[in-house]
Design a protein around this motif. Structure first.
Motif, PDB file in Angstrom:
ATOM      1  N   ALA A   1     -66.759 -42.149  15.216  1.00  0.00           N
ATOM      2  CA  ALA A   1     -65.807 -41.906  14.128  1.00  0.00           C
ATOM      3  C   ALA A   1     -64.399 -42.115  14.650  1.00  0.00           C
ATOM      4  O   ALA A   1     -64.023 -41.573  15.693  1.00  0.00           O
ATOM      5  N   ALA A   2     -63.616 -42.927  13.921  1.00  0.00           N
ATOM      6  CA  ALA A   2     -62.215 -43.176  14.286  1.00  0.00           C
ATOM      7  C   ALA A   2     -61.310 -42.667  13.172  1.00  0.00           C
ATOM      8  O   ALA A   2     -61.533 -42.959  11.993  1.00  0.00           O
TER       9      ALA A   2
ATOM     10  N   TYR B   1     -69.702 -33.761  18.593  1.00  0.00           N
ATOM     11  CA  TYR B   1     -68.522 -34.640  18.656  1.00  0.00           C
ATOM     12  C   TYR B   1     -67.871 -34.576  20.034  1.00  0.00           C
ATOM     13  O   TYR B   1     -67.564 -33.498  20.547  1.00  0.00           O
ATOM     14  N   ARG B   2     -67.652 -35.762  20.620  1.00  0.00           N
ATOM     15  CA  ARG B   2     -66.984 -35.842  21.922  1.00  0.00           C
ATOM     16  C   ARG B   2     -66.005 -37.013  21.921  1.00  0.00           C
ATOM     17  O   ARG B   2     -66.334 -38.116  21.486  1.00  0.00           O
TER      18      ARG B   2
ATOM     19  N   THR C   1     -61.015 -28.815  18.116  1.00  0.00           N
ATOM     20  CA  THR C   1     -60.390 -28.796  16.793  1.00  0.00           C
ATOM     21  C   THR C   1     -61.280 -29.445  15.752  1.00  0.00           C
ATOM     22  O   THR C   1     -61.464 -28.923  14.644  1.00  0.00           O
ATOM     23  N   VAL C   2     -61.850 -30.594  16.110  1.00  0.00           N
ATOM     24  CA  VAL C   2     -62.692 -31.322  15.154  1.00  0.00           C
ATOM     25  C   VAL C   2     -63.940 -30.517  14.812  1.00  0.00           C
ATOM     26  O   VAL C   2     -64.281 -30.352  13.633  1.00  0.00           O
TER      27      VAL C   2
ATOM     28  N   PHE D   1     -70.815 -39.061  17.981  1.00  0.00           N
ATOM     29  CA  PHE D   1     -71.765 -38.021  17.599  1.00  0.00           C
ATOM     30  C   PHE D   1     -73.150 -38.416  18.099  1.00  0.00           C
ATOM     31  O   PHE D   1     -73.453 -39.601  18.258  1.00  0.00           O
ATOM     32  N   ARG D   2     -74.005 -37.426  18.276  1.00  0.00           N
ATOM     33  CA  ARG D   2     -75.380 -37.689  18.693  1.00  0.00           C
ATOM     34  C   ARG D   2     -76.312 -37.678  17.481  1.00  0.00           C
ATOM     35  O   ARG D   2     -76.307 -36.723  16.684  1.00  0.00           O
ATOM     36  N   VAL D   3     -77.087 -38.747  17.349  1.00  0.00           N
ATOM     37  CA  VAL D   3     -78.145 -38.787  16.344  1.00  0.00           C
ATOM     38  C   VAL D   3     -79.315 -37.953  16.864  1.00  0.00           C
ATOM     39  O   VAL D   3     -79.725 -38.101  18.015  1.00  0.00           O
TER      40      VAL D   3
END
Length: 222
Positions: free
Chosen positions: A51-52, A97-98, A107-108, A68-70
């Motif tokens: 994600a950008a 999320y990393r 924060t995300v 993200f991990r599926v």
């Protein structure tokens, strides 16, 4: 009279055979049409989702990109009839999320996604349209479905490029953009919210599904 009766019985049998022959495609047609339907499991280790989002003061700082991990999902379909049979379901771990910034990650996941309450992100298809085969095992399509994010579900249209490998595995790549505020997510900012990040997320994905875990010949069979 006896000869007439025999001929009548023969004529009736003939008519019955012709009737059953005409009815057979209707009775067995759905099973034949879906004889190649396969169910593939999405491989989390080979699949990626990123994600950008434009950072605050993006002209200077650019985009913040995280992955993200599926964690689960499947692809179902008959390669001979993808538009009529194709389905996909993808589950993503919202807590995974990393990016290149641990503080951004907190924060995300904590403030924006509230992943302690909404732990997964899910996409489920409703239809596959506009299928174009560019090669015997490769092409493009439009997948219409719904995205569930931050506890909200919204319709989503995703263009994809797909490929079938000789070993039967399936791969799909694509990109989709959307306004994440529509899912009730707050736009993060700096300087106490004086400078906000962008409200549009660009999602890029590479999904790999392997290993037929089941095959069916119609809705009436497991």
């Amino acid at each position: 009279m006896k000869i007439f009766a025999i001929e009548s019985r023969i004529s009736f049998k003939r008519s019955l055979v012709l009737f059953l022959a005409a009815l057979a495609p209707i009775l067995i047609g759905p099973r034949v049409a879906t004889a190649g339907l396969a169910r593939l499991k999405i491989d989390p280790d080979q699949s990626t989702v990123s994600a950008a989002v434009a950072e605050p003061a993006a002209m200077v700082r650019g985009d913040a990109v995280g992955t993200f991990r599926v964690i689960d999902g499947e692809v179902i379909g008959d390669p001979a009839n993808p538009a009529g049979t194709g389905k996909v379901r993808i589950i993503v771990d919202a807590t995974s999320y990393r990016s290149d910034s641990p503080s951004r990650d907190r924060t995300v996941t904590g403030k924006s996604l509230e992943s302690d309450k909404f732990r997964t992100i899910a996409f489920e298809s409703k239809s596959v349209v506009g299928v174009v085969t560019t090669r015997s095992n490769e092409g493009t399509a439009i997948v219409n479905g719904s995205l569930t994010l931050h506890g909200e579900t919204r319709p989503m249209t995703v263009p994809v490029h797909w490929m079938l490998s000789p070993d039967g595995s399936f791969a799909s790549d694509g990109e989709v953009k959307f306004n994440y505020e529509e899912f009730g997510i707050k736009v993060p900012g700096v300087l106490f919210g004086a400078i906000l990040a962008g409200n549009e997320a660009t999602i890029r994905f590479h999904i790999v599904a392997t290993g037929a875990v089941a095959a069916t010949a119609g809705p009436g069979r497991p």
